[in-house]
Design a protein around this motif. Structure first.
Motif, PDB file in Angstrom:
ATOM      1  N   GLN A 157      20.635  38.653   5.840  1.00 35.58           N
ATOM      2  CA  GLN A 157      21.514  38.094   4.819  1.00 35.58           C
ATOM      3  C   GLN A 157      21.140  36.651   4.504  1.00 35.58           C
ATOM      4  N   VAL A 158      21.669  36.166   3.404  1.00 36.14           N
ATOM      5  CA  VAL A 158      21.535  34.766   3.014  1.00 36.14           C
ATOM      6  C   VAL A 158      22.916  34.144   3.027  1.00 36.14           C
ATOM      7  N   ARG A 159      23.092  33.093   3.798  1.00 26.62           N
ATOM      8  CA  ARG A 159      24.392  32.439   3.937  1.00 26.62           C
ATOM      9  C   ARG A 159      24.412  31.128   3.174  1.00 26.62           C
ATOM     10  N   GLN A 160      25.611  30.704   2.801  1.00 31.34           N
ATOM     11  CA  GLN A 160      25.818  29.429   2.132  1.00 31.34           C
ATOM     12  C   GLN A 160      26.959  28.687   2.807  1.00 31.34           C
ATOM     13  N   SER A 161      26.867  27.364   2.796  1.00 33.52           N
ATOM     14  CA  SER A 161      27.939  26.551   3.348  1.00 33.52           C
ATOM     15  C   SER A 161      27.966  25.200   2.662  1.00 33.52           C
ATOM     16  N   GLY A 162      29.154  24.690   2.411  1.00 32.79           N
ATOM     17  CA  GLY A 162      29.312  23.347   1.865  1.00 32.79           C
ATOM     18  C   GLY A 162      29.361  22.337   2.991  1.00 32.79           C
ATOM     19  N   LEU A 213      28.902  24.584   9.246  1.00 31.19           N
ATOM     20  CA  LEU A 213      28.224  25.712   8.608  1.00 31.19           C
ATOM     21  C   LEU A 213      29.176  26.856   8.290  1.00 31.19           C
ATOM     22  N   GLY A 214      30.418  26.766   8.777  1.00 23.59           N
ATOM     23  CA  GLY A 214      31.390  27.814   8.495  1.00 23.59           C
ATOM     24  C   GLY A 214      31.167  29.082   9.303  1.00 23.59           C
ATOM     25  N   LEU A 215      30.530  28.963  10.484  1.00 23.88           N
ATOM     26  CA  LEU A 215      30.253  30.124  11.319  1.00 23.88           C
ATOM     27  C   LEU A 215      31.313  30.247  12.416  1.00 23.88           C
ATOM     28  N   ASP A 216      31.500  31.457  12.935  1.00 24.39           N
ATOM     29  CA  ASP A 216      32.485  31.694  13.989  1.00 24.39           C
ATOM     30  C   ASP A 216      31.835  31.854  15.355  1.00 24.39           C
ATOM     31  N   PHE A 217      30.616  31.300  15.506  1.00 20.08           N
ATOM     32  CA  PHE A 217      29.898  31.365  16.781  1.00 20.08           C
ATOM     33  C   PHE A 217      30.637  30.536  17.831  1.00 20.08           C
TER      34      PHE A 217
END
Length: 236
Positions: A157-162, A213-217
């Motif tokens: 996938q390609v992810r985006q984040s502000g 990055l808006g990730l839930d890691f």
């Protein structure tokens, strides 16, 4: 004899020493012009064309140092600084100022596709000293990035984040260069990069960078916890 040395063509000198100079595989030297004292060269780095120009001032040797002024330019980016050799063997390296167009840089194949980062990074007064006995030391510098929407690959996938505005501080840690990235206006690290004496870089990502990055890691980690650490040899 002196006139011959002063006007020695840089292209001819490069042709004689090119095979002995350890140029990285991603760098292609295409053209070298001018003289060894004042010249320029066209480089291709991963397909990105760059012009490197320099001016050596040997007359300063009477003051105990020999400065070499340099400038590196692409269509949208530029950097300038100096490399000064002292008679006691020390070498002072200065990046006086740089403006790096990240959209231009990441549009080329950097080995991570489709990485896209907008905006311009500005760097000021990045400074370091190499000593024959101590190696690299006495680092300092600072930089800023205004933030923006970052696009990067994640699996298929390609992810985006502000991303928020980021600032960086280069300092010395136990005599080795340490770069810390943080949100502008904050003193809390989000990324830490440390280069040891053996040329190995250690990169630490904090949970707050993952949150940018808006990730839930690592959902149970605190913002100040290191959640990812990697070490890589980057210099001989």
């Amino acid at each position: 004899m002196l006139a011959l040395v002063i006007h020695l063509p840089a292209g001819w000198v490069w042709a004689q020493v090119a095979r002995q100079v350890p140029v990285p595989e991603v760098v292609e030297v295409q053209q070298v012009g001018g003289t060894v004292w004042s010249g320029d060269a066209w480089l291709h780095v991963q397909g990105l064309p760059l012009r490197l120009s320099w001016q050596l001032q040997p007359g300063s040797v009477i003051h105990g140092f020999v400065p070499l002024e340099w400038r590196l330019q692409s269509r949208g980016s530029r950097a300038e600084g100096s490399v000064t050799t002292m008679l006691d063997g020390r070498v002072r390296v200065l990046l006086r100022h740089a403006r790096v167009d990240l959209a231009e840089i990441t549009a080329h194949d950097l080995g991570v596709k489709p990485l896209r980062v907008p905006g311009v990074v500005t760097l000021e007064s990045f400074f370091g000293v190499w000593d024959p006995e101590r190696g690299l030391s006495d680092f300092q510098g600072q930089g800023q990035w205004p933030g923006g929407t970052v696009t990067w690959p994640m699996g298929s996938q390609v992810r985006q984040s502000g991303m928020p505005p980021i600032e960086g501080q280069l300092t010395s840690s136990n005599g080795q260069p340490e770069l810390v990235l943080m949100e502008q206006g904050s003193s809390q690290p989000a990324v830490r990069v440390l280069l040891d004496a053996g040329g190995r870089a250690q990169v630490e990502l904090y949970k707050r960078w993952i949150e940018f990055l808006g990730l839930d890691f690592a959902p149970g980690a605190a913002p100040g916890d290191v959640v990812f650490r990697v070490s890589q040899q980057v210099a001989p």
